[in-house]
Design a protein around this motif. Structure first.
Motif, PDB file in Angstrom:
ATOM      1  N   TYR A 167       0.817  -1.215   0.000  1.00  0.00           N
ATOM      2  CA  TYR A 167       0.000   0.000   0.000  1.00  0.00           C
ATOM      3  C   TYR A 167       0.854   1.270   0.000  1.00  0.00           C
ATOM      4  O   TYR A 167       1.944   1.301   0.550  1.00  0.00           O
ATOM      5  CB  TYR A 167      -0.931   0.013   1.221  1.00  0.00           C
ATOM      6  CG  TYR A 167      -1.776  -1.222   1.342  1.00  0.00           C
ATOM      7  CD1 TYR A 167      -2.789  -1.500   0.418  1.00  0.00           C
ATOM      8  CD2 TYR A 167      -1.569  -2.130   2.388  1.00  0.00           C
ATOM      9  CE1 TYR A 167      -3.562  -2.644   0.530  1.00  0.00           C
ATOM     10  CE2 TYR A 167      -2.344  -3.273   2.500  1.00  0.00           C
ATOM     11  CZ  TYR A 167      -3.331  -3.525   1.565  1.00  0.00           C
ATOM     12  OH  TYR A 167      -4.090  -4.668   1.676  1.00  0.00           O
ATOM     13  N   HIS A 168       0.291   2.346  -0.570  1.00  0.00           N
ATOM     14  CA  HIS A 168       0.974   3.633  -0.645  1.00  0.00           C
ATOM     15  C   HIS A 168       1.126   4.268   0.739  1.00  0.00           C
ATOM     16  O   HIS A 168       0.152   4.391   1.479  1.00  0.00           O
ATOM     17  CB  HIS A 168       0.188   4.610  -1.526  1.00  0.00           C
ATOM     18  CG  HIS A 168       0.320   4.350  -2.990  1.00  0.00           C
ATOM     19  ND1 HIS A 168       1.489   4.577  -3.688  1.00  0.00           N
ATOM     20  CD2 HIS A 168      -0.576   3.881  -3.905  1.00  0.00           C
ATOM     21  CE1 HIS A 168       1.305   4.276  -4.957  1.00  0.00           C
ATOM     22  NE2 HIS A 168       0.066   3.842  -5.113  1.00  0.00           N
ATOM     23  N   GLY A 169       2.347   4.691   1.064  1.00  0.00           N
ATOM     24  CA  GLY A 169       2.604   5.427   2.294  1.00  0.00           C
ATOM     25  C   GLY A 169       3.712   6.436   2.069  1.00  0.00           C
ATOM     26  O   GLY A 169       4.575   6.242   1.203  1.00  0.00           O
ATOM     27  N   MET A 170       3.691   7.533   2.815  1.00  0.00           N
ATOM     28  CA  MET A 170       4.731   8.555   2.672  1.00  0.00           C
ATOM     29  C   MET A 170       5.082   9.140   4.034  1.00  0.00           C
ATOM     30  O   MET A 170       4.210   9.491   4.822  1.00  0.00           O
ATOM     31  CB  MET A 170       4.265   9.661   1.731  1.00  0.00           C
ATOM     32  CG  MET A 170       5.401  10.577   1.250  1.00  0.00           C
ATOM     33  SD  MET A 170       5.761  11.950   2.381  1.00  0.00           S
ATOM     34  CE  MET A 170       4.376  13.015   2.051  1.00  0.00           C
ATOM     35  N   LEU A 171       6.386   9.194   4.292  1.00  0.00           N
ATOM     36  CA  LEU A 171       6.916   9.761   5.525  1.00  0.00           C
ATOM     37  C   LEU A 171       7.610  11.082   5.181  1.00  0.00           C
ATOM     38  O   LEU A 171       8.537  11.089   4.370  1.00  0.00           O
ATOM     39  CB  LEU A 171       7.918   8.782   6.148  1.00  0.00           C
ATOM     40  CG  LEU A 171       8.584   9.179   7.457  1.00  0.00           C
ATOM     41  CD1 LEU A 171       7.589   9.074   8.605  1.00  0.00           C
ATOM     42  CD2 LEU A 171       9.791   8.283   7.731  1.00  0.00           C
ATOM     43  N   PRO A 172       7.167  12.210   5.766  1.00  0.00           N
ATOM     44  CA  PRO A 172       7.818  13.487   5.459  1.00  0.00           C
ATOM     45  C   PRO A 172       9.314  13.452   5.813  1.00  0.00           C
ATOM     46  O   PRO A 172       9.702  12.807   6.786  1.00  0.00           O
ATOM     47  CB  PRO A 172       7.078  14.484   6.357  1.00  0.00           C
ATOM     48  CG  PRO A 172       5.754  13.843   6.614  1.00  0.00           C
ATOM     49  CD  PRO A 172       6.035  12.369   6.691  1.00  0.00           C
ATOM     50  N   GLU A 196      -7.542   9.291  -1.954  1.00  0.00           N
ATOM     51  CA  GLU A 196      -7.106   8.164  -2.780  1.00  0.00           C
ATOM     52  C   GLU A 196      -6.664   6.979  -1.929  1.00  0.00           C
ATOM     53  O   GLU A 196      -6.245   5.949  -2.454  1.00  0.00           O
ATOM     54  CB  GLU A 196      -5.960   8.601  -3.696  1.00  0.00           C
ATOM     55  CG  GLU A 196      -6.376   9.672  -4.699  1.00  0.00           C
ATOM     56  CD  GLU A 196      -5.222  10.101  -5.577  1.00  0.00           C
ATOM     57  OE1 GLU A 196      -4.056   9.784  -5.236  1.00  0.00           O
ATOM     58  OE2 GLU A 196      -5.481  10.735  -6.617  1.00  0.00           O
ATOM     59  N   GLY A 197      -6.716   7.130  -0.600  1.00  0.00           N
ATOM     60  CA  GLY A 197      -6.340   6.034   0.286  1.00  0.00           C
ATOM     61  C   GLY A 197      -4.863   5.995   0.624  1.00  0.00           C
ATOM     62  O   GLY A 197      -4.419   5.090   1.331  1.00  0.00           O
ATOM     63  N   LYS A 198      -4.103   6.979   0.124  1.00  0.00           N
ATOM     64  CA  LYS A 198      -2.669   7.007   0.415  1.00  0.00           C
ATOM     65  C   LYS A 198      -2.453   7.457   1.859  1.00  0.00           C
ATOM     66  O   LYS A 198      -3.141   8.351   2.354  1.00  0.00           O
ATOM     67  CB  LYS A 198      -1.943   7.925  -0.563  1.00  0.00           C
ATOM     68  CG  LYS A 198      -2.022   7.422  -2.004  1.00  0.00           C
ATOM     69  CD  LYS A 198      -1.423   8.408  -2.980  1.00  0.00           C
ATOM     70  CE  LYS A 198      -1.580   7.908  -4.417  1.00  0.00           C
ATOM     71  NZ  LYS A 198      -1.080   8.885  -5.399  1.00  0.00           N
ATOM     72  N   LEU A 199      -1.473   6.843   2.514  1.00  0.00           N
ATOM     73  CA  LEU A 199      -1.253   7.059   3.938  1.00  0.00           C
ATOM     74  C   LEU A 199      -0.092   8.014   4.191  1.00  0.00           C
ATOM     75  O   LEU A 199       0.997   7.831   3.644  1.00  0.00           O
ATOM     76  CB  LEU A 199      -0.964   5.728   4.628  1.00  0.00           C
ATOM     77  CG  LEU A 199      -1.987   4.607   4.403  1.00  0.00           C
ATOM     78  CD1 LEU A 199      -1.502   3.322   5.052  1.00  0.00           C
ATOM     79  CD2 LEU A 199      -3.351   5.003   4.935  1.00  0.00           C
ATOM     80  N   LYS A 200      -0.323   9.030   5.014  1.00  0.00           N
ATOM     81  CA  LYS A 200       0.759   9.867   5.497  1.00  0.00           C
ATOM     82  C   LYS A 200       1.194   9.300   6.845  1.00  0.00           C
ATOM     83  O   LYS A 200       0.356   9.048   7.719  1.00  0.00           O
ATOM     84  CB  LYS A 200       0.312  11.317   5.651  1.00  0.00           C
ATOM     85  CG  LYS A 200       1.433  12.250   6.088  1.00  0.00           C
ATOM     86  CD  LYS A 200       0.959  13.689   6.176  1.00  0.00           C
ATOM     87  CE  LYS A 200       2.073  14.611   6.640  1.00  0.00           C
ATOM     88  NZ  LYS A 200       1.621  16.023   6.747  1.00  0.00           N
TER      89      LYS A 200
END
Length: 276
Positions: A167-172, A196-200
């Motif tokens: 699954y899509h995830g993004m860490l600043p 869109e369901g993308k996780l921060k």
């Protein structure tokens, strides 16, 4: 239904000299004899992975590949040929990374981040277009703890994480407390889920839980250093990060908790355990 590129649990329908056939009366796949457990019986269920063998036949295996459909992984190039690069994914037959799916020139013996897809000829292949492989339909929500693999780092955007490698995830970038590289696994908390369901993601716990953790980390480091830690409110952020792997803001909040609980006291050149 027999699902190419996925692990699934199938029932034993019949046995033959070459192995066991799995599935149902209408749809069956061969589990070669070398993978058939001696205790396996008719109607037993077995966990297998479905792929194509060297003769392009659909087969099952009990071996566990490093990659399944819809996931990404770091794989090593075992051979480069005139049709593309072959990668070791833990099965007898290596996985093809076609030239058209390569975003950079690959070299034999090196590892690259790839995803798995089914091509127009109904064969499993690897692709370096990993972003397109990942899904936004994760089962996670805000404040859930997740685990994922870093697959891309863009200093001006963030650290891209494949949660559950799927699954899509993004860490600043501001969350990074050390130097990360592709393939690193991290545990993080979901702080936002977009349309869109993308996780921060965040490496920090909920505020009160994080202060608990940070104060505990500071206290244990003081004890480890013999009762005195050469850090205080005027210490440089880099020095705090180097010794405690936390930001100066987190350090001050954790230290504040310890001071209120009268477990430590501030000295001119650092922090010491408070004598009882």
């Amino acid at each position: 239904m027999i699902l190419l590129g996925e692990r699934q649990i199938l029932k034993v329908v019949r046995f033959a000299t070459i192995g066991a056939y799995l599935g149902d009366e209408d749809d069956q796949v061969l589990l070669p004899k070398k993978y058939v457990p001696s205790t396996l019986c008719i109607d037993d269920e077995i966990d297998v992975f479905i792929y194509r063998d060297s003769k392009d036949r659909l087969v099952a295996t009990t071996e566990k590949p490093k990659l399944t459909l819809g996931t990404i992984a770091l794989l090593k190039v075992s051979q480069i040929t005139d049709i593309g690069a072959f990668m070791d994914w833990g099965l007898e037959k290596d996985l093809l990374l076609p030239f058209r799916e390569q975003t950079i020139k690959v070299e034999e013996g090196n590892e690259y981040m790839v995803g798995l897809y089914i091509d127009k000829s109904d064969r499993l292949c690897a692709t370096m277009h990993t972003y397109e492989i990942l899904s936004g339909e994760s089962p996670y929500d805000v404040d859930d703890m997740v685990e994922g693999m870093i697959y891309s780092i863009k200093k001006d955007v963030g650290i891209f994480v494949a949660v559950d490698r799927r699954y899509h995830g993004m860490l600043p970038i501001s969350e990074a407390l050390r130097i990360y590289k592709r393939g690193d696994m991290i545990k993080a908390r979901v702080v936002e889920k977009d349309e869109e369901g993308k996780l921060k993601l965040s490496l920090r716990l909920k505020p009160l839980e994080q202060i608990d953790k940070d104060s505990y980390t500071i206290l244990k480091e003081i004890e480890k250093q013999g009762g005195f830690l050469a850090l205080n409110d005027s210490s440089e952020p880099d020095e705090i990060r180097k010794q405690l792997s936390m930001s100066k803001k987190s350090f001050k909040k954790g230290l504040g908790r310890l001071l209120r609980e009268e477990k430590v006291e501030l000295k001119e050149d650092g922090i010491s355990l408070k004598k009882l």
